[in-house]
Design a protein around this motif. Structure first.
Motif, PDB file in Angstrom:
ATOM      1  N   ALA A   2       0.828  -1.196   0.000  1.00 38.01           N
ATOM      2  CA  ALA A   2       0.000   0.000   0.000  1.00 38.01           C
ATOM      3  C   ALA A   2       0.866   1.252   0.000  1.00 38.01           C
ATOM      4  N   TYR A   3       0.323   2.329  -0.519  1.00 36.90           N
ATOM      5  CA  TYR A   3       1.006   3.623  -0.525  1.00 36.90           C
ATOM      6  C   TYR A   3       0.752   4.311   0.807  1.00 36.90           C
ATOM      7  N   ARG A   4       1.805   4.763   1.433  1.00 34.32           N
ATOM      8  CA  ARG A   4       1.678   5.496   2.692  1.00 34.32           C
ATOM      9  C   ARG A   4       2.076   6.942   2.481  1.00 34.32           C
TER      10      ARG A   4
END
Length: 101
Positions: A2-4
């Motif tokens: 996932a992109y944080r």
């Protein structure tokens, strides 16, 4: 994965001066908006001050290591060619990070 969304992104690179000296730099990545705003302030030095977190492998005239302080950064960027070398190292580090290296 996932992109944080990170509050602060850090990148490192080696700075090479025009006379072949090198030192390390730890940078804070700025947003395009912040970088553009700071790029024209104080001859670009405002952007350098905002991006540099730490410089490493800095020595005094006798070759003794000296710890990083904001005064050290000011001494380094007082030389236009060294300020440009730091800007170049920052840009290279951003590019490498974008390429996933």
């Amino acid at each position: 994965m996932a992109y944080r969304i990170a509050q602060e992104r850090r990148i490192t690179n080696t700075v090479t001066t025009v006379d072949g000296q090198t030192f390390g730099a730890l940078f804070r990545m700025l947003t395009d908006e912040d970088l553009t705003r700071l790029a024209n302030e104080d001859g670009g030095k405002a952007a350098i001050r905002a991006t540099v977190i730490e410089l490493t492998d800095i020595e005094n005239e006798d070759g003794q290591p000296i710890p990083y302080t904001p005064k050290i950064l000011e001494a380094v960027i007082s030389f236009p060619s060294d300020a440009l070398a730091i800007q170049r190292a920052y840009n290279e580090a951003v590019f490498k990070a974008a390429m996933g290296n």
